[in-house]
Design a protein around this motif. Structure first.
Motif, PDB file in Angstrom:
ATOM      1  N   LEU A 227      18.709 -21.081  62.510  1.00 35.23           N
ATOM      2  CA  LEU A 227      20.099 -20.938  62.957  1.00 35.23           C
ATOM      3  C   LEU A 227      20.560 -19.499  62.810  1.00 35.23           C
ATOM      4  O   LEU A 227      21.164 -18.923  63.724  1.00 35.23           O
ATOM      5  CB  LEU A 227      20.999 -21.871  62.141  1.00 35.23           C
ATOM      6  N   LEU A 248      23.952 -23.817  66.711  1.00 36.06           N
ATOM      7  CA  LEU A 248      24.063 -24.993  65.844  1.00 36.06           C
ATOM      8  C   LEU A 248      23.736 -26.271  66.623  1.00 36.06           C
ATOM      9  O   LEU A 248      22.962 -27.125  66.164  1.00 36.06           O
ATOM     10  CB  LEU A 248      25.472 -25.066  65.266  1.00 36.06           C
ATOM     11  N   ILE A 251      19.905 -26.374  67.517  1.00 37.89           N
ATOM     12  CA  ILE A 251      19.041 -26.716  66.374  1.00 37.89           C
ATOM     13  C   ILE A 251      19.161 -28.208  66.062  1.00 37.89           C
ATOM     14  O   ILE A 251      18.167 -28.888  65.779  1.00 37.89           O
ATOM     15  CB  ILE A 251      19.405 -25.868  65.131  1.00 37.89           C
TER      16      ILE A 251
END
Length: 351
Positions: A227, A248, A251
């Motif tokens: 991240l 975010l 991921i």
């Protein structure tokens, strides 16, 4: 630079991982401090008005010494035991970032010249700060000062942030103090911002816990590192068009950078050519650090050495330095008494 936008990303998506703390709440704690970051702040803030800075009679800048001396006394008065960590040789992976910083300072120098010619005081203030660079001499001055004060100094083999994090992960210190959020990416158990703020503003200390970050994001440490790389770090460029929030989401959806690269819309997002994200990941997971350091000790100050260095060489007020020496001697005696009390009662002195 650290990790772009990470503070806001965590505030919005992992708010329980961060909390405001009082300065005094770190009483008795050992804190690893990123020294170069502090010196940079002191050079920008302490005694600076436009292009004017604090200097001694020889014309040498002393803002870093004033800031380091005052702030260290303030920490010790609050019962905090600082351990200052200095940068070693920068990693090869950071070469491009350092070149960018050099170019930005050159641009700022050109703009400063124009501002001076135009008599634009606001622009002078703005661009003069952007020309500041922490030099080897600044670092050496502060190492000498801290050793004379009896405060432990650690010289990192590579970057101070990663060395601070290693000290924290191995319970040598309670937390890491810096402004660069990549201390978390290196795995510092606890990370605090604003502890070393040199301004007169009363800014609360902000503490982050990496375990709570991972818990709230429902990430592994590997996913958190990925991240941070996607957000933008010092070791490589990020994917154009992907900011913190998108990173975010990606991921969470794909689990890793590899998974993202396999599924990403390459027409929408521009992936850097020969993108060294794996090397960046390795830098965060396997940094060049050492735990082969002397025992961390806070000792009595060298009073004569401090007077010679601060008063005679750098023009500090003698009464102020003398009073500081008296305080440091009394503090050292207090630490010794506390230590003896802990030993006598079978307790452990906490890091």
């Amino acid at each position: 630079m650290g990790v772009k936008g990470l503070t806001k990303l965590l505030a919005d998506n992992a708010p329980k991982s961060m909390r405001e703390q009082k300065f005094e709440s770190y009483f008795g704690r050992r804190i690893a401090v990123d020294a170069s970051m502090c010196i940079y702040q002191f050079l920008i803030v302490v005694g600076r008005t436009g292009m004017e800075t604090l200097t001694n009679e020889a014309g040498d800048i002393t803002s870093h010494l004033q800031g380091m001396f005052s702030r260290t006394i303030r920490l010790l008065e609050a019962g905090i035991k600082p351990v200052y960590v200095f940068d070693g040789k920068p990693p090869e992976m950071k070469k491009d970032e350092l070149l960018k910083r050099h170019a930005k300072r050159n641009e700022a120098t050109e703009e400063l010249t124009k501002a001076v010619e135009a008599g634009d005081t606001d622009a002078i203030e703005k661009f003069s700060k952007r020309t500041v660079k922490v030099t080897k001499q600044h670092n050496d001055d502060c190492k000498r000062l801290l050793r004379l004060m009896g405060v432990p100094v650690v010289e990192a083999p590579c970057e101070a942030e990663s060395q601070c994090a290693a000290l924290c992960k191995n319970d040598k210190v309670y937390a890491v103090a810096s402004e660069d959020m990549d201390s978390l990416t290196f795995g510092a158990t606890r990370f605090v911002r604003h502890l070393m703020d040199p301004s007169s503003r009363k800014i609360p200390v902000m503490e982050f816990e990496v375990a709570k970050i991972l818990e709230e994001l429902e990430f592994t440490m590997d996913q958190f590192i990925d991240l941070c790389i996607l957000c933008g770090c010092d070791y490589c460029d990020s994917i154009k068009g992907i900011g913190g929030l998108t990173a975010l989401k990606l991921i969470r959806q794909h689990g890793s950078i590899e998974g993202i690269l396999e599924n990403i819309n390459k027409d929408k997002y521009q992936i850097p050519e020969d993108w060294p994200y794996q090397e960046a990941r390795r830098m965060f997971k396997e940094p060049d650090v050492t735990l082969d350091i002397p025992e961390l000790k806070w000792t009595a100050p060298d009073e004569e050495g401090l007077v010679n260095f601060l008063v005679k060489e750098n023009g500090f007020n003698q009464d102020r330095v003398t009073k500081a020496c008296i305080f440091l001697v009394s503090l050292c005696s207090s630490y010794l008494n506390i230590f003896i009390n802990h030993i006598c009662h079978g307790f452990h002195v906490r890091p």
